[in-house]
Design a protein around this motif. Structure first.
Motif, PDB file in Angstrom:
ATOM      1  N   ALA A 151      10.405   2.287   1.452  1.00  0.00           N
ATOM      2  CA  ALA A 151      11.200   3.096   0.525  1.00  0.00           C
ATOM      3  C   ALA A 151      10.905   4.574   0.768  1.00  0.00           C
ATOM      4  O   ALA A 151      10.220   5.225  -0.023  1.00  0.00           O
ATOM      5  N   PRO A 152      11.425   5.112   1.889  1.00  0.00           N
ATOM      6  CA  PRO A 152      11.064   6.481   2.293  1.00  0.00           C
ATOM      7  C   PRO A 152      11.535   7.560   1.323  1.00  0.00           C
ATOM      8  O   PRO A 152      11.109   8.709   1.431  1.00  0.00           O
ATOM      9  N   TYR A 153      12.403   7.189   0.383  1.00  0.00           N
ATOM     10  CA  TYR A 153      12.907   8.163  -0.581  1.00  0.00           C
ATOM     11  C   TYR A 153      11.915   8.453  -1.700  1.00  0.00           C
ATOM     12  O   TYR A 153      12.140   9.346  -2.510  1.00  0.00           O
ATOM     13  N   SER A 184       0.863  -1.184   0.000  1.00  0.00           N
ATOM     14  CA  SER A 184       0.000   0.000   0.000  1.00  0.00           C
ATOM     15  C   SER A 184       0.906   1.242   0.000  1.00  0.00           C
ATOM     16  O   SER A 184       2.122   1.140   0.143  1.00  0.00           O
ATOM     17  N   ALA A 185       0.270   2.411  -0.092  1.00  0.00           N
ATOM     18  CA  ALA A 185       1.045   3.657  -0.086  1.00  0.00           C
ATOM     19  C   ALA A 185       1.890   3.756   1.178  1.00  0.00           C
ATOM     20  O   ALA A 185       3.080   4.103   1.131  1.00  0.00           O
ATOM     21  N   GLU A 186       1.272   3.437   2.344  1.00  0.00           N
ATOM     22  CA  GLU A 186       1.995   3.541   3.620  1.00  0.00           C
ATOM     23  C   GLU A 186       3.140   2.525   3.677  1.00  0.00           C
ATOM     24  O   GLU A 186       4.255   2.842   4.097  1.00  0.00           O
ATOM     25  N   GLU A 187       2.808   1.300   3.271  1.00  0.00           N
ATOM     26  CA  GLU A 187       3.830   0.250   3.306  1.00  0.00           C
ATOM     27  C   GLU A 187       4.994   0.597   2.367  1.00  0.00           C
ATOM     28  O   GLU A 187       6.160   0.371   2.671  1.00  0.00           O
ATOM     29  N   GLU A 235      10.371  13.123 -10.173  1.00  0.00           N
ATOM     30  CA  GLU A 235       9.024  13.094  -9.579  1.00  0.00           C
ATOM     31  C   GLU A 235       8.880  11.888  -8.658  1.00  0.00           C
ATOM     32  O   GLU A 235       8.243  11.970  -7.608  1.00  0.00           O
ATOM     33  N   ILE A 236       9.459  10.778  -9.052  1.00  0.00           N
ATOM     34  CA  ILE A 236       9.312   9.558  -8.251  1.00  0.00           C
ATOM     35  C   ILE A 236      10.289   9.563  -7.066  1.00  0.00           C
ATOM     36  O   ILE A 236       9.952   9.147  -5.969  1.00  0.00           O
ATOM     37  N   VAL A 237      11.509  10.048  -7.286  1.00  0.00           N
ATOM     38  CA  VAL A 237      12.485  10.164  -6.199  1.00  0.00           C
ATOM     39  C   VAL A 237      12.948  11.625  -6.167  1.00  0.00           C
ATOM     40  O   VAL A 237      13.887  12.023  -6.862  1.00  0.00           O
ATOM     41  N   PRO A 296      28.188  10.946  -7.119  1.00  0.00           N
ATOM     42  CA  PRO A 296      27.978  10.021  -6.006  1.00  0.00           C
ATOM     43  C   PRO A 296      27.499  10.741  -4.753  1.00  0.00           C
ATOM     44  O   PRO A 296      27.933  11.860  -4.475  1.00  0.00           O
ATOM     45  N   VAL A 297      26.574  10.105  -4.030  1.00  0.00           N
ATOM     46  CA  VAL A 297      26.110  10.641  -2.740  1.00  0.00           C
ATOM     47  C   VAL A 297      25.994   9.455  -1.770  1.00  0.00           C
ATOM     48  O   VAL A 297      25.924   8.310  -2.208  1.00  0.00           O
ATOM     49  N   PRO A 298      25.967   9.730  -0.457  1.00  0.00           N
ATOM     50  CA  PRO A 298      25.833   8.623   0.499  1.00  0.00           C
ATOM     51  C   PRO A 298      24.595   7.778   0.181  1.00  0.00           C
ATOM     52  O   PRO A 298      23.577   8.308  -0.281  1.00  0.00           O
ATOM     53  N   VAL A 299      24.692   6.492   0.442  1.00  0.00           N
ATOM     54  CA  VAL A 299      23.625   5.568   0.041  1.00  0.00           C
ATOM     55  C   VAL A 299      22.306   5.912   0.733  1.00  0.00           C
ATOM     56  O   VAL A 299      22.241   6.063   1.951  1.00  0.00           O
ATOM     57  N   PHE A 300      21.272   6.113  -0.046  1.00  0.00           N
ATOM     58  CA  PHE A 300      19.933   6.350   0.518  1.00  0.00           C
ATOM     59  C   PHE A 300      18.873   5.539  -0.216  1.00  0.00           C
ATOM     60  O   PHE A 300      17.738   5.479   0.196  1.00  0.00           O
TER      61      PHE A 300
END
Lengths: 401, 481
Positions: free
Chosen positions: A139-141, A131-134, A315-317, A250-254
């Motif tokens: 995947a909080p990003y 679901s959207a919440e799950e 838009e997605i990330v 490159p950026v720290p892994v997120f």
């Protein structure tokens, strides 16, 4: 004239992996590549391991239902192989199988994910509809517009810079001969085998000929497999298509998943070094001369397509917007008339095999393993049956030897 | 936005091209990353700075007058502080369109400029020689030190040591002294005898007397200021914890070997390094222009015809990007490139263009003779290879060492092109996009594989040639920036 059991045309992932599997079985192999190893789609794709059915495959649902019973067993075999590949190659190939999400933004897209999940689970590929919440919890990003996602635990990515060279090194250690900067100019069926004529450094004055005699020929020349097939007097319905990929600083892994979209063209992942790779099937433009594709020329980047690709990605990330774009490049891959790969022996030309078209990075090592077995045993592979060139036998009714 | 002619680079070549084209009535856009025209050589003081008697030496006179003249032209539009990211064919099918889309990062947004004629006058940059300690703070390109002194009269350090092969280090050492800095030495790798042997030819001396007089005056002033100038010596390493504190210098044997075991130590907190210059050809290459290798003239230089047109229709090149030859050559090449554009547009007939080009070509050929001598004189040969140890970074951005490259070549016997080595090793994949490492990598591969540099080939230059914030690309025109 040099003699080999098998001549492989094309130094991409399928060619080099086939060389490895064949050489491992004690077969003498020559690999002929017109440029450098890994210089085509194998080294230019974005390295996704797509195990869920991709955007391009689910576009047509009727099609999907017909393909699933064949594709999923192959997918399961590929997952099994990827799980052991780093051990097999005994080196780092930048493999990460930490899961993939295919996101949806509309209720229509959610319904498509639901139907897809049902089918995939029925045929044995475990996927989980979130679901959207799950989705956000896992995947909080992801951005606010994401309404749901289909999660596949095994998905991930492998580094296209490293995979093909790893196979090539193994094959070479087992005795395979590599001829790079060498272009095949002719294929002649003589007796039970093939005479393969090539030119070393074809563009130069000091170009030399290379003559190879092989019992069998494997056409692993990717997007240009139809050109090699033509030398054997065979039609192959493979069409070159040009795509683009981008990489950020490159950026720290997120971002630990491979991110795809069910209704829009997107693939996104963060590699070990911290860079984000952005792709998803946005077009570049093949170069033409006098109305014909130039098979050796790099495809031209389209600025509009780049804007769209980066637009979807950001838009997605949303964090993508704050990153610097390092570079965008193009590559040329082959699609077949029915989107499925063509793997197997061509009925009209015994001893002439082909492996090209269709998710060549995710499935390339598997095609190579199965087809090598077929070449070694002379028995058609059960798993490859649906992908046999025989399904296009009608275009070759009047062709071949 | 569009223009009849777009010029990338506001150094001598770009300015000279802009002046001629605008005099003949073309609407010209000149783009440069700097906020003022002049390029590296005529670097102007920034806004708010007043520099007393800016660049007074007579060798700068012609360039300054072109700069002054171009600055007053009404039909030149200056887009300064702008970075060109790359070019695209403007039409949907590249082959049927003769318009070029130039994509520019203006700082806030991405702008697209369309034109039929483009001149790349993108210049050159210092070669960043790789040696143990080269990434310590305080190690600078000599040209970088000059930039501080020239435009702002800032002396960026306490004790300066200059090492290299290029006579520019005499000029910069002198400028540092004059601006009040302390120079502890200037070290040349060449034998003094060899330098003299080139200069001693009376014909050469006469032909280029102005240049030599300038250098001789500089040398004289340095000697008077007590600055030791030594020859036939090389740096071995830069030492220091947080920043450079000393430099090890060793002599070079007659057969060209650096005697690393017998080094002397020089205390300094600024090390200026000046072995050569590399052409900035990445924009031309991204646009598809053919290049060829020149070890002496700066790496991957852009091929061109007699009107400075590259292999790509509509794209011309001028200045250092065609091979490093100095500001005077750049001025003349800029003029030629502009005449070529005027000829192609039909503004000038072929007779008129040839007549105007004739004195330019004559001067250029004279200047090129000197530039050739200077290149020969300052080319470090295989010296830089000797400075590399396996642990030295070749690619600073990605942290790839010379040893990593050797290992990749040893393990992957089939890989022999620059782009293939980049792919397998990540060399050149970082922020600078190979601007610094392409040169040493090309030479390393050529040496290892016993191939020519042209067989190795350059890195494929990709869009964007310099990193750009993605937000600028995804920004939609109707939204606020």
């Amino acid at each position: 004239m040099r003699n080999y059991d098998v001549a492989i045309i094309g130094g991409g992932v399928i060619g080099c992996a086939s060389a490895y599997f064949l050489a491992k079985a004690g077969v003498s192999v020559a690999i002929i590549e017109r440029g450098q190893l890994n210089a085509g789609a194998s080294g230019r794709n974005a390295g996704s391991l797509h195990f869920q059915l991709e955007h391009r495959l689910i576009h047509n649902e009727t099609h999907l239902k017909a393909q699933l019973p064949h594709l999923i067993p192959l997918t399961l075999a590929a997952i099994e192989q990827w799980n052991t590949l780093e051990d097999e190659l005994s080196c780092d190939i930048g493999l990460s199988m930490s899961g993939g999400v295919m996101v949806a933004e509309t209720s229509e897209q959610i319904r498509l994910l639901e139907r897809k999940a049902k089918l995939e689970n029925r045929y044995g590929l475990a996927v989980e509809l979130l679901s959207a919440e799950e989705t956000l919890a896992r995947a909080p990003y992801l951005g606010e517009t994401v309404q749901a996602a289909l999660y596949c635990r095994e998905e991930g990515h492998c580094n296209p810079r490293l995979l093909t060279p790893a196979f090539a090194r193994k094959a070479e250690a087992l005795g395979a001969d590599f001829f790079t900067d060498t272009a095949v100019m002719g294929l002649d069926k003589v007796g039970a085998g093939w005479n393969v004529s090539s030119r070393i450094r074809p563009g130069e004055k000091a170009s030399e000929r290379l003559e190879i005699r092989a019992e069998k020929v494997l056409n692993a020349s990717g997007a240009w497999a139809h050109e090699i097939a033509a030398m054997a007097n065979i039609h192959l319905p493979i069409f070159p298509v040009a795509l683009m990929m981008s990489v950020t600083e490159p950026v720290p892994v997120f971002l630990k998943h491979m991110v795809q979209h069910v209704g829009r063209k997107l693939s996104l992942k963060q590699v070990e070094d911290g860079n984000l790779l952005i792709g998803g099937g946005w077009s570049a433009r093949l170069q033409q001369h006098a109305g014909k594709w130039i098979s050796n020329a790099p495809a031209k980047l389209s600025l509009d397509a780049l804007k769209s690709n980066l637009g979807v990605a950001s838009e997605i990330v949303p964090a993508v917007n704050q990153l610097h774009l390092l570079r965008t490049w193009t590559g040329i891959t082959g699609v077949t008339a029915d989107q499925l790969p063509i793997v197997g022996q061509v009925d009209q030309t015994p001893g002439f095999y082909v492996a090209a078209g269709g998710s060549g990075f995710t499935f390339g090592p598997l095609y190579a393993r199965l087809l090598s077995e077929e070449i070694l045993t002379g028995l058609p592979s059960e798993a490859l049956q649906p992908y046999s060139p025989a399904r296009f036998g009608h275009v070759n009714m009047y062709m071949g030897n | 936005m569009d223009a009849e002619l777009v010029i990338v680079g506001a150094g001598p070549a770009g300015l000279a091209a802009a002046e001629i084209a605008s005099v003949h009535g073309l609407n010209v856009i000149v783009l440069d990353e700097q906020t003022k025209p002049g390029g590296q050589i005529f670097r102007q003081p920034p806004e708010g700075f007043r520099v007393h008697s800016w660049m007074p030496d007579s060798i700068y006179r012609e360039g300054k007058s072109v700069l002054a003249s171009a600055s007053t032209r009404k039909n030149i539009r200056w887009l300064l502080g702008s970075t060109v990211l790359g070019t695209f064919a403007a039409g949907s099918n590249g082959e049927n369109s003769n318009r070029i889309k130039v994509v520019v990062d203006t700082g806030v947004l991405i702008e697209e400029i369309q034109t039929e004629h483009l001149i790349f006058a993108t210049g050159c940059h210092d070669m960043a020689a790789a040696f143990p300690g080269w990434n310590l703070p305080g190690v600078m390109a000599t040209g970088g030190i000059q930039a501080f002194v020239k435009s702002q009269q800032i002396v960026p350090g306490e004790r300066f040591l200059f090492v290299g092969t290029h006579p520019l280090q005499l000029i910069v050492a002198d400028q540092v002294c004059q601006a009040g800095g302390h120079v502890v030495g200037v070290v040349f790798a060449q034998q003094f005898k060899r330098m003299l042997s080139i200069i001693r030819n009376p014909f050469t001396m006469l032909r280029f007397s102005g240049k030599f007089l300038f250098l001789a005056k500089t040398l004289y002033r340095l000697r008077n200021a007590g600055v030791p100038v030594s020859f036939q010596e090389s740096l071995v390493r830069a030492n220091g914890d947080l920043q450079v504190s000393s430099i090890d210098i060793a002599s070079i044997s007659l057969d060209g070997i650096v005697q690393k075991n017998e080094s002397r130590r020089v205390e300094a907190d600024r090390l200026g390094v000046c072995y050569n210059f590399l052409v900035s050809s990445e924009l031309a290459r991204q646009s598809g222009a053919e290049c060829e290798w020149s070890s002496q003239a700066g790496g991957w230089i852009v091929r061109h015809n007699q009107w400075m047109q590259s292999s790509v229709p509509g794209i011309s090149v001028a200045g250092e990007v065609t091979g490093v030859a100095g500001a005077d050559a750049a001025l003349e090449e800029g003029r030629l490139a502009a005449l070529g554009v005027l000829l192609k547009k039909g503004v000038l007939g072929s007779t008129a263009a040839a007549r105007l080009a004739e004195p330019v070509r004559r001067r250029l050929s004279n200047i090129n003779a000197f530039a050739g001598l200077l290149r020969e004189l300052s080319y470090p040969g295989n010296l830089l290879n000797q400075l590399l140890s396996d642990e030295t970074n070749i690619c600073k951005c990605e942290g790839i060492t010379a040893g990593d490259i050797k290992k990749a070549l040893a393990e992957n016997s089939c890989i022999s092109s620059g782009s293939a080595v980049k792919l397998i090793s990540r060399t050149g994949m970082g922020l600078c996009q190979g601007r610094y490492c392409n040169y040493p990598l090309t030479k390393a591969i050529a040496e290892y594989r016993e191939a020519s540099e042209n067989e190795v080939g350059p890195f494929t230059a990709q869009f964007p040639v310099k990193p750009v914030l993605i937000k600028k690309i995804t920004h939609k025109p109707d939204e606020p920036a």
